[in-house]
Design a protein around this motif. Structure first.
Motif, PDB file in Angstrom:
ATOM      1  N   UNK A 103       0.851  -1.183   0.000  1.00 20.46           N
ATOM      2  CA  UNK A 103       0.000   0.000   0.000  1.00 20.46           C
ATOM      3  C   UNK A 103       0.891   1.239   0.000  1.00 20.46           C
ATOM      4  N   UNK A 104       0.633   2.174  -0.907  1.00 18.15           N
ATOM      5  CA  UNK A 104       1.522   3.321  -1.044  1.00 18.15           C
ATOM      6  C   UNK A 104       1.378   4.338   0.082  1.00 18.15           C
ATOM      7  N   UNK A 105       0.306   4.287   0.847  1.00 14.60           N
ATOM      8  CA  UNK A 105       0.164   5.209   1.967  1.00 14.60           C
ATOM      9  C   UNK A 105      -0.175   4.412   3.216  1.00 14.60           C
ATOM     10  N   UNK A 145      -6.078   6.048  -2.820  1.00 14.38           N
ATOM     11  CA  UNK A 145      -5.439   4.960  -2.083  1.00 14.38           C
ATOM     12  C   UNK A 145      -4.944   3.968  -3.126  1.00 14.38           C
ATOM     13  N   UNK A 146      -3.624   3.846  -3.269  1.00 20.41           N
ATOM     14  CA  UNK A 146      -3.018   2.980  -4.280  1.00 20.41           C
ATOM     15  C   UNK A 146      -2.488   1.706  -3.631  1.00 20.41           C
ATOM     16  N   UNK A 147      -2.845   0.567  -4.208  1.00 21.53           N
ATOM     17  CA  UNK A 147      -2.352  -0.723  -3.733  1.00 21.53           C
ATOM     18  C   UNK A 147      -1.840  -1.521  -4.933  1.00 21.53           C
ATOM     19  N   UNK A 148      -0.627  -2.043  -4.820  1.00 21.99           N
ATOM     20  CA  UNK A 148      -0.040  -2.906  -5.844  1.00 21.99           C
ATOM     21  C   UNK A 148      -0.052  -4.338  -5.339  1.00 21.99           C
ATOM     22  N   UNK A 168       8.896  -1.460  -9.446  1.00 22.09           N
ATOM     23  CA  UNK A 168       9.947  -0.564  -8.930  1.00 22.09           C
ATOM     24  C   UNK A 168       9.262   0.635  -8.266  1.00 22.09           C
ATOM     25  N   UNK A 169       9.624   1.865  -8.672  1.00 23.43           N
ATOM     26  CA  UNK A 169       9.016   3.041  -8.041  1.00 23.43           C
ATOM     27  C   UNK A 169       8.105   3.793  -9.007  1.00 23.43           C
ATOM     28  N   UNK A 170       7.604   3.111 -10.025  1.00 23.72           N
ATOM     29  CA  UNK A 170       6.762   3.780 -11.021  1.00 23.72           C
ATOM     30  C   UNK A 170       5.365   4.050 -10.471  1.00 23.72           C
ATOM     31  N   UNK A 171       4.801   5.160 -10.885  1.00 25.08           N
ATOM     32  CA  UNK A 171       3.484   5.572 -10.413  1.00 25.08           C
ATOM     33  C   UNK A 171       2.383   4.883 -11.220  1.00 25.08           C
ATOM     34  N   UNK A 172       1.163   5.004 -10.727  1.00 25.05           N
ATOM     35  CA  UNK A 172       0.002   4.464 -11.422  1.00 25.05           C
ATOM     36  C   UNK A 172      -0.075   5.009 -12.840  1.00 25.05           C
TER      37      UNK A 172
END
Length: 339
Positions: A103-105, A145-148, A168-172
């Motif tokens: 989860x990004x946050x 809310x971003x979840x990978x 890696x660190x790429x955004x949505x």
């Protein structure tokens, strides 16, 4: 409870999907790499976002069991596994799925439900019916809310590696753009002239759908779970499964020989590996097992047709021996595959 939505509030294109969910005042968006799905849920201002993740969720009439999840609050990571019994995978004892989600946050609180037991801010949960609830802080502005979520059929460690390697660190937004670019490249293997706009839309929609399967089953490190349920290494090829050969040997696989010969070669290598590990060529391979769906010899047709069109960089000798044996001899008693 089910969330209501309106098809007029959906957006879909290769590599992207979004839908507005008025019942919770949120928009859901999805994009993906090969082995990682990215979820984005954007809530209205002054709303405390809450997500409930059903570890044992299954499509259609499928079922799941043996859910297990571990929660690292500091790293904002969820890892675990579940065994899913679909209409096909249930025929050979179910398919184990491992996952790693990031989860990004940070969340404010976490609640788990496990077969009726409830725990707040715990570190693990397990059971046939397991859910996780994540609650995030409210914000004065709309917040995503971003979840990978990465999956593997080998291990949690492999799922983590898939996540690290492909995201890696790429955004949505970056992943969405790359997904669209990959699909544009894939669909560009065929160029058509003439016809109407509707004709071309129908053509490329059909081509898009023809490329959605088979499924990439090997992880980024090349490991995959074979038809003997052991871990194998795919060297020099991508291991594919989920081939509806009863349906696809007539037109889809011949299309692959013309437009995607290298990918089709990998499919043939995968089919022969299934025979080596399981005992026979499958008619409808799903996950890591035989479904024995339908009858006849569609795989033999697909293999022979590809060979006749010049795709021969696979273990032809083994394929021939297996095909000949299946044609002349009955299946052994208690075999996983039908003759």
């Amino acid at each position: 409870r089910p969330l209501k939505f309106d098809h007029d509030q959906e957006t879909a294109s290769p590599g992207y999907y979004s839908v507005t969910l008025p019942g919770i005042s949120a928009e859901a968006e999805f994009t993906a790499t090969t082995r990682v799905g990215l979820h984005r849920y954007t809530y209205e201002a002054d709303t405390a976002p809450r997500l409930v993740i059903d570890i044992g969720s299954a499509l259609g009439r499928g079922e799941s069991s043996d859910c297990e999840v571990h929660i690292d609050h500091d790293a904002r990571e969820l890892t675990g596994s579940v065994r899913t019994f679909g209409s096909f995978s249930g025929r050979y004892g179910g398919l184990q799925v491992f996952f790693a989600a990031h989860c990004l946050k940070p969340w404010e609180s976490c609640t788990t439900w496990s077969d009726g037991a409830i725990e707040d801010n715990g570190s693990s949960a397990s059971g046939d019916d397991t859910l996780i609830g994540l609650t995030f802080a409210a914000s004065e502005t709309p917040q995503p809310v971003d979840i990978a979520i990465a999956i593997s059929h080998v291990s949690v460690d492999n799922a983590r590696e898939n996540l690290r390697s492909e995201l890696t660190d790429r955004t949505f937004e970056v992943v969405r753009a790359e997904a669209a670019s990959r699909w544009e490249s894939a669909l560009s293997v065929a160029r058509v002239d003439g016809g109407t706009d509707d004709d071309r839309t129908i053509f490329y929609t059909a081509l898009y759908r023809s490329m959605m399967m088979p499924t990439t089953f090997s992880d980024v490190n090349g490991q995959y779970r074979g038809f003997d349920k052991q871990i194998h290494q795919a060297d020099g090829f991508t291991y594919y499964t989920d081939m509806s050969l009863w349906d696809t040997f007539r037109t889809t696989h011949p299309l692959y020989t013309l437009l995607l010969p290298q990918r089709h070669r990998d499919m043939l290598v995968s089919l022969v590996e299934m025979a080596k590990q399981g005992g026979n060529l499958p008619r409808w391979p799903s996950g890591c097992g035989y479904t024995n769906s339908m009858f006849g010899a569609p795989t033999e047709v697909a293999v022979a047709e590809a060979w006749l069109k010049g795709i021969r960089e696979f273990d032809v000798e083994t394929a021939w021996k297996v095909m000949r044996n299946a044609a002349l001899n009955p299946a052994p008693k208690d075999s996983a595959w039908s003759g």
